[in-house]
Design a protein around this motif. Structure first.
Motif, short mmCIF file in Angstrom:
data_model
loop_
_atom_site.label_atom_id
_atom_site.label_comp_id
_atom_site.label_asym_id
_atom_site.label_seq_id
_atom_site.Cartn_x
_atom_site.Cartn_y
_atom_site.Cartn_z
N ASP D 152 17.46 55.70 -26.90
CA ASP D 152 17.32 56.97 -26.19
C ASP D 152 17.07 56.67 -24.72
N ALA D 193 29.56 63.18 -28.35
CA ALA D 193 29.38 64.61 -28.08
C ALA D 193 28.69 64.74 -26.74
N HIS D 195 27.20 67.46 -23.85
CA HIS D 195 26.78 68.83 -23.55
C HIS D 195 26.34 68.86 -22.11
N ALA D 197 25.49 71.30 -18.48
CA ALA D 197 25.16 72.62 -17.97
C ALA D 197 25.22 72.60 -16.46
N ASP D 198 25.65 73.70 -15.91
CA ASP D 198 25.75 73.85 -14.46
C ASP D 198 25.04 75.13 -14.07
N TYR D 209 23.76 65.83 -21.61
CA TYR D 209 23.31 65.11 -22.81
C TYR D 209 24.52 64.47 -23.47
N VAL D 211 25.49 62.23 -26.96
CA VAL D 211 25.02 61.69 -28.24
C VAL D 211 26.14 60.84 -28.81
N SER D 221 21.61 57.96 -27.33
CA SER D 221 21.70 59.20 -26.58
C SER D 221 21.34 58.94 -25.14
N HIS D 223 20.30 61.14 -21.58
CA HIS D 223 19.99 62.41 -20.92
C HIS D 223 19.98 62.16 -19.42
N ASN D 225 20.13 64.12 -15.46
CA ASN D 225 19.75 65.41 -14.86
C ASN D 225 19.56 65.21 -13.36
N TRP D 226 20.29 66.01 -12.57
CA TRP D 226 20.13 65.97 -11.11
C TRP D 226 19.04 66.93 -10.62
N GLY D 338 34.07 72.25 -25.24
CA GLY D 338 32.86 73.05 -25.41
C GLY D 338 31.76 72.33 -26.15
N GLY D 339 31.73 71.03 -26.09
CA GLY D 339 30.65 70.28 -26.71
C GLY D 339 31.01 69.73 -28.08
N GLY D 340 32.24 69.91 -28.47
CA GLY D 340 32.65 69.40 -29.77
C GLY D 340 32.57 67.88 -29.81
N VAL D 341 32.55 67.36 -31.01
CA VAL D 341 32.46 65.93 -31.18
C VAL D 341 33.82 65.32 -30.90
#
Lengths: 356, 356, 356, 356
Positions: D152, D193, D195, D197-198, D209, D211, D221, D223, D225-226, D338-341
């Protein structure tokens, strides 16, 4: 405000001189006019790396030049007195690497000379020009902390055991100069008790404690240690309104101001002056001010320019350097007396007190 | 080993007595036989909450009973001496809440009485029975840290300003008893210097520093403070081999052992005994031992049972309580002398030294 | 305001029931009227420990009593639906231990029944009643954070691998209920993606990630882990004005509010709607509000009293419990589909949406 | 071992090139032979600052020289493919700044070309050459952690929102390259996968994110982030024997190895293959290895020399760069869906798999 550019010469091109030269050269307030060192090659390298200042190998020749406004002294401490006096007598403003001199008596002479001539004598207490120390000074001056109740400073690390000075002279000047900087009247303890230990047989104290009673029942203390495997640089300043903690190793939150504390209200009960004290506790918010990112030495050279052009003492003037030295000498006396309490109030400090 | 169950009586059902009662009742080594308090209701509540021990309101009657092996004294400090002496004279083993007495002289009498009668006299230095303190004692005893060079203990918090004792007597007994517990020969400083400050006018020290020179150039120090907005409970134990830091507020890593330090090797250079010292630095790994989760007071009552059944002094015996008291009294003398260094070596300590 | 005392019955005297009973009994808003459990001894112990409430072994008999205002259900999740419906139909207000039911469909029926009867149905989302969560909810509601941009919640620990539920159902309800509590409109993600791993072969996910897209481009995420040797409980809530971090394992500074962030200003450049974006950074102060010390469950039972007496939904009402359940069921569907994105908008949620 | 000195040319004198030039010049394994840039002045400055290498403005001319052993490419990512292929075809070993190319297909061609010619193609994954990453790789390779169960990685900060790449391409390559470096077989997830966000309307993901399911039920995984006001750089590597945490912002304890975890033993119960699982918990010590202080880039150029002179792939070879790129491209596909695997296993990766 539009300032004339001032011209600086750096004397001593060893460890600290290049840092001074770099900051004079980078400042829009200064021109680096000359670098002076007995070793011409060393001086030339520093001059070349900072835009090509003149190289001087003779202090006398340097001081005869009339295009130099200020001299920055970055030579061994034992030479500060002679160089600074010569520069002052040649009419130059002077900034001296800390400690301002190797003896308080010498420092007092330097302070007196600068006063008599109306010149700026500044001590390069670099830590005082960090954004954190400046913010703390401002908060104290603005009354945000209230009256200062105690200051506790810890500076421990697995440090280089110095061959010539003990842990007090190596590390405590940082703490003492900062305390001097943030206390409104400067560091003027009523006495000094110093406790040192040399458990590894290094021939000088490697672990040290200073306790400095202040006026009004307040106290300052400094703990320095060369033998600690962990590094701590933390100063707590307890005030009657709020308490501030400066944790210099936490870049994400160097300064925390706690609106927490103990309040004691004393009431006269009757004509016999019996008093009842009520203790209450405040458990308020914590606040951590944002600090600008700025090199301390750049701020220091700007302050020197301001002091010269405004005709006022520098924030860390010669008297500040003298006060730090006086505490260190009192600490030496305390150590020599086995930890006994050593009063201050030497002639040197009296002089500095008058000069401040 | 199969042990007989011992029977305990708790004297004093105020703040601490219920904790003692609960741990005796929960132990497989003890049966809680009686709870004794002048206030019968209070005693009855404590007895009921712990499985229904007898209620006693007369100490004399309690001590006449021959079904009591040990008496735990949890009354005000000023009464410890009289109660403990009476219990010892009635042939009971005794454990006393800290401080063991209100004066070192009283404690010395208690130690002597127990010695003369071959009974266990234990001081309930509870912190010594935490998993952390026990682990540290073991590591020191096993030589993992080497020779102890310095101990620095900090216990600061926004604490309750006590109406009757200063910050030294309120907080430092914890640090002193732990230091006494982990040092192989117990805490036997050569002198004590105490510096206190009362910046809020509370009538007693709210900020305090103790410096305790130890044999061999080592030093112990304790910093206690009721006025700090942040809470710190950290003890650093510097050794010639490794250094240990106990940070009691970091449950995920309470103890860290650093294989880092400064080594000084001294060599005789010639027959004139001139010496050259070489300093080197170790920068080794850090190790944090896992600690079991176990209530300190449960371990304490088990140790009392062990000491009684093995016919040996408890780990925190009466002499340990006396040593702590002697340091606190020397601190009082130092404070009264304005921070001067106060020698130990009172008759009381001599006695304790002999008893240890 | 002067309130009549309400009367509560606790159904279920196992793990959680005694906590509920204790808090009802200690509250000045409630009287603990009865404890009901099939096991009469267990119910009697809980009743006795809390001042002697009646003991009931029949739910039907309990619900027939007309001196009970509210029933607290602390039985296994599979029984919540039947017990709560019976209590509502008997005219009692109901609070249910989380999860509100074992299926969202059941929860929706409970919500509808309470609505139809005008009774309070509360979910005992205990964490929402901690001082920290309440403060965060207030700050968000007051606009101190601005629009919510992202929420990132981490809850990892060396935890007990549960025999019946996976790490999502064991730990994520805490995070989800808190997010639901602090978001002004509750937690209404557009979809759920769940990624789980079972690297030790436990038969269920031991490591899990949830990603929940929110309206307006925002996102919430939850990371839960039973296998982590370190314990982290931290929720970051990024807002357009400020960002808040809740570090529940830092008792000295649980909540920090950062006036730092990225600002993006978009300007229309011309009639063709081309836009220029300017990004700027705020680097302001950090602020940590003081939090009162108060047991969450005590606040919860007071909120239940307030909701009943003010005739309004509880802060954590049945719909909140349903929203959490709906996310968990969508997570199950996502897991079953190998991590695919699972839309919400089930009939159950529609119903809850209507009910909220 | 006595090595011949190798000769390097740096292509690109912009941001990263000077760092490469400085490390080649400072290495006892390398001579900096030339600096090549279309901007001759820029190349000349870099050459002068590093001891006076030749200045070249023509790549073709540079590659014609037969006194160059290796070419370091520090130009924009879109040009890596063409420059590296030309250099390989001219018989030079090549190291390329990350990312190795702007598309996985291009990277695959580069890998194939180097393989065909028996030349070293290295990706400058600088973080892999930090003392921490190298220690972690060694611990994993030695089996100290056992089988890897989960990884992680969190890399969040108030970062510069990039104009051309999203937060995945900006930050995740660091995490991915490190994971690739420490996993014995490199990073070969079964799928990705992503994911994103804006929430500020920047036009690209600012919060992300990833995974990555690994073989054997393990998972990685990331993570990134700005928008986080706090800075975290922490990677947790959970193993069947021990778990390691790398906290890169804690210089006093960057790496902690926890001998804590969950153990699951599965036993076959009978011939029907029913199994009983027993879960147990280890609560052992924590250990933090000392790390040498050494600049990562200096270690990187030494590894390049070793790889060339030993005729083996570099630790971070072209295939490693390709694997990272392939994950990033799969992340792009997942985001677009859209976040699909998104499965891996593209031709590009197949090729890289074959090449590794």
């Amino acid at each position: 405000m539009d300032h004339d550019i001032l011209r600086a010469a750096v004397v001593g091109a060893g460890y600290w001189g290049p840092n001074l030269a770099r900051n004079f050269a980078a400042s829009d307030r200064w021109e680096l006019a000359a670098v002076c060192d007995l070793d011409a090659d060393r001086a030339a390298r520093v001059a070349a790396a900072n835009g090509g200042a003149d190289v001087e190998t003779s202090l006398a020749a340097l001081l005869e030049r009339d295009d130099i406004d200020a001299v920055a002294v970055a030579t061994p401490a034992g030479t500060h007195h002679a160089i600074a006096l010569a520069a002052l007598r040649a009419g130059k403003h002077v900034v001296v690497e800390k400690p301002i001199a190797d003896r308080a008596g010498s420092a007092a002479e330097m302070v007196a000379e600068a006063d008599a001539r109306g010149l700026v004598l500044m001590t390069d207490h670099t830590y005082c020009y960090t954004p954190a120390a400046r913010k703390i000074r401002q908060l104290v001056a603005d009354g945000e902390l209230g009256d200062i109740l105690y200051i506790d400073s810890v500076r421990i690390n697995l440090g280089l055991v110095q061959p010539d000075v003990d842990v007090f002279w190596d590390l405590a000047p940082h703490d003492l100069s900062i305390i001097d900087f943030v206390l409104p009247g400067g560091l003027r303890p009523r006495s000094v008790a110093a406790h040192g230990a040399d458990p590894i047989g290094a021939g000088r104290s490697c672990v040290g404690y200073l306790v400095l009673p202040l006026d009004g029942g307040a106290v300052a203390s400094v703990h320095v240690n060369w033998l600690s495997p962990t590094k701590i640089r933390r100063m707590t300043i307890g005030g009657s309104r709020r308490t501030l903690v400066w944790d210099d190793l936490n870049p994400q939150q160097r300064i925390s101001v706690y609106d927490r504390g103990v309040d004691l209200e004393t009431q006269a009960l009757d004509s016999l002056e019996r008093r009842a004290a009520t203790i209450s506790y405040r458990l308020g918010d914590t606040w951590s001010p944002a600090l600008e990112e700025r090199e301390a030495l750049g701020t220091m050279v700007a302050e020197l320019a301001d002091a010269i052009q405004e005709g006022r003492p520098a924030l860390t003037d010669g008297a500040a350097g003298l006060r730090v030295l006086d505490v260190l000498e009192a600490a030496d006396r305390s150590l020599a007396a086995g930890g006994g309490v050593s009063p201050l109030g030497s002639e040197a400090l009296e002089l500095a007190g008058g000069a401040a």
